[in-house]
Motif scaffolding. Structure first.
Motif, mmCIF file in Angstrom:
data_model
loop_
_atom_site.group_PDB
_atom_site.id
_atom_site.type_symbol
_atom_site.label_atom_id
_atom_site.label_comp_id
_atom_site.label_asym_id
_atom_site.label_seq_id
_atom_site.Cartn_x
_atom_site.Cartn_y
_atom_site.Cartn_z
ATOM 1 N N LEU A 14 0.841 -1.204 0.000
ATOM 2 C CA LEU A 14 0.000 0.000 0.000
ATOM 3 C C LEU A 14 0.870 1.245 0.000
ATOM 4 O O LEU A 14 0.595 2.200 -0.733
ATOM 5 C CB LEU A 14 -0.938 -0.012 1.213
ATOM 6 C CG LEU A 14 -1.873 1.179 1.340
ATOM 7 C CD1 LEU A 14 -2.783 1.316 0.131
ATOM 8 C CD2 LEU A 14 -2.703 1.059 2.624
ATOM 9 N N GLN A 15 1.921 1.236 0.792
ATOM 10 C CA GLN A 15 2.827 2.382 0.804
ATOM 11 C C GLN A 15 3.441 2.600 -0.578
ATOM 12 O O GLN A 15 3.484 3.717 -1.086
ATOM 13 C CB GLN A 15 3.932 2.184 1.843
ATOM 14 C CG GLN A 15 4.893 3.362 1.888
ATOM 15 C CD GLN A 15 6.091 3.113 2.772
ATOM 16 O OE1 GLN A 15 6.650 2.009 2.793
ATOM 17 N NE2 GLN A 15 6.497 4.136 3.510
ATOM 18 N N ALA A 16 3.897 1.527 -1.204
ATOM 19 C CA ALA A 16 4.554 1.637 -2.509
ATOM 20 C C ALA A 16 3.615 2.217 -3.561
ATOM 21 O O ALA A 16 3.980 3.143 -4.288
ATOM 22 C CB ALA A 16 5.082 0.270 -2.951
ATOM 23 N N ILE A 17 2.396 1.697 -3.647
ATOM 24 C CA ILE A 17 1.476 2.209 -4.675
ATOM 25 C C ILE A 17 0.982 3.606 -4.324
ATOM 26 O O ILE A 17 0.757 4.426 -5.216
ATOM 27 C CB ILE A 17 0.311 1.237 -4.955
ATOM 28 C CG1 ILE A 17 -0.391 1.684 -6.252
ATOM 29 C CG2 ILE A 17 -0.648 1.149 -3.784
ATOM 30 C CD1 ILE A 17 -1.345 0.696 -6.827
ATOM 31 N N SER A 18 0.853 3.904 -3.049
ATOM 32 C CA SER A 18 0.424 5.244 -2.637
ATOM 33 C C SER A 18 1.446 6.283 -3.073
ATOM 34 O O SER A 18 1.091 7.304 -3.673
ATOM 35 C CB SER A 18 0.240 5.304 -1.119
ATOM 36 O OG SER A 18 -0.786 4.446 -0.689
ATOM 37 N N TYR A 95 -6.754 6.097 -6.705
ATOM 38 C CA TYR A 95 -5.625 6.312 -7.612
ATOM 39 C C TYR A 95 -5.399 5.071 -8.463
ATOM 40 O O TYR A 95 -5.524 3.948 -7.984
ATOM 41 C CB TYR A 95 -4.333 6.594 -6.829
ATOM 42 C CG TYR A 95 -4.326 7.951 -6.164
ATOM 43 C CD1 TYR A 95 -4.038 9.098 -6.886
ATOM 44 C CD2 TYR A 95 -4.610 8.087 -4.810
ATOM 45 C CE1 TYR A 95 -4.034 10.339 -6.285
ATOM 46 C CE2 TYR A 95 -4.610 9.327 -4.197
ATOM 47 C CZ TYR A 95 -4.320 10.448 -4.942
ATOM 48 O OH TYR A 95 -4.326 11.680 -4.341
ATOM 49 N N VAL A 96 -5.026 5.312 -9.716
ATOM 50 C CA VAL A 96 -4.664 4.245 -10.646
ATOM 51 C C VAL A 96 -3.319 4.629 -11.255
ATOM 52 O O VAL A 96 -3.120 5.781 -11.661
ATOM 53 C CB VAL A 96 -5.741 4.070 -11.747
ATOM 54 C CG1 VAL A 96 -5.299 3.061 -12.791
ATOM 55 C CG2 VAL A 96 -7.072 3.670 -11.132
ATOM 56 N N LYS A 97 -2.396 3.656 -11.309
ATOM 57 C CA LYS A 97 -1.096 3.908 -11.929
ATOM 58 C C LYS A 97 -1.302 4.396 -13.357
ATOM 59 O O LYS A 97 -2.197 3.923 -14.062
ATOM 60 C CB LYS A 97 -0.256 2.622 -11.952
ATOM 61 C CG LYS A 97 0.193 2.130 -10.601
ATOM 62 C CD LYS A 97 1.010 0.844 -10.785
ATOM 63 C CE LYS A 97 1.445 0.253 -9.483
ATOM 64 N NZ LYS A 97 2.231 -0.996 -9.685
ATOM 65 N N LYS A 98 -0.449 5.311 -13.781
ATOM 66 C CA LYS A 98 -0.578 5.891 -15.124
ATOM 67 C C LYS A 98 -0.655 4.833 -16.216
ATOM 68 O O LYS A 98 -1.466 4.930 -17.130
ATOM 69 C CB LYS A 98 0.585 6.842 -15.414
ATOM 70 C CG LYS A 98 0.392 8.216 -14.827
ATOM 71 C CD LYS A 98 1.090 9.265 -15.674
ATOM 72 C CE LYS A 98 1.080 10.618 -15.005
ATOM 73 N NZ LYS A 98 -0.223 11.212 -14.883
#
Length: 169
Positions: A14-18, A95-98
């Motif tokens: 969660l930290q990494a994707i945040s 949020y969604v990764k680009k």
């Protein structure tokens, strides 16, 4: 595409994707100092563990081809970032990764939030969105959200304005 509820064991992912998605979204519009100050405050592992164990908050990962592609955080009751009443559910983060955008994943995450709100018999769902994030504002309007106010959001020491957008269920 699958959606999975996060647990305490997911705190590092969660930290990494945040950090990744927030940085992708806002790095071009903020100084590195303000951005890093926010990231350190909002997304440190201890903070995320506190949020993950709060009974009034929920996190969900969305997977695309077995890879974590984005996430959702919802709040109810006292966990809401602004007092909006017990009849409300807040979408605090979506949020969604680009590289996964334009695949409908944001829509699926927002639908998950609406589903949670309906199960919990909430009357409205709301969120804050940066006033300069035109794509996100257009997305939320398309999904039936209306601007109902505004509040301050601090990126480090930099005061910015988030529009409050609400959808009646």
């Amino acid at each position: 595409m699958t959606i999975k509820k996060c647990t305490l064991e997911d705190s590092l992912n969660l930290q990494a994707i945040s950090v990744e998605t927030f940085t992708e979204t806002f790095k071009d519009h903020n100084s590195p100092e303000h951005l890093n100050a926010y990231l350190e405050r909002a997304y440190n592992v201890n903070q995320l563990k506190q949020e993950l164990t709060n009974q009034s908050s929920q996190f969900f990962f969305v997977y695309y081809n077995q890879e974590v592609a984005g996430y959702l955080k919802t709040n109810t009751g006292d966990a809401q970032s602004k007092a909006m009443g017990d009849d409300s559910l807040e979408v605090e983060r979506i949020y969604v990764k680009k590289k996964f955008q334009k695949h409908g994943l944001g829509k699926h995450l927002l639908n998950k939030a609406v589903e949670i709100a309906k199960v919990q018999k909430k009357e409205k769902i709301w969120l804050g969105v940066w006033e300069e994030n035109e794509n996100a504002i257009a997305f939320y309007k398309k999904k039936g959200f209306l601007q109902t106010g505004a509040h301050s959001f601090y990126m480090g020491d930099d005061e910015q304005v988030d529009l409050i957008m609400t959808k009646i269920l």
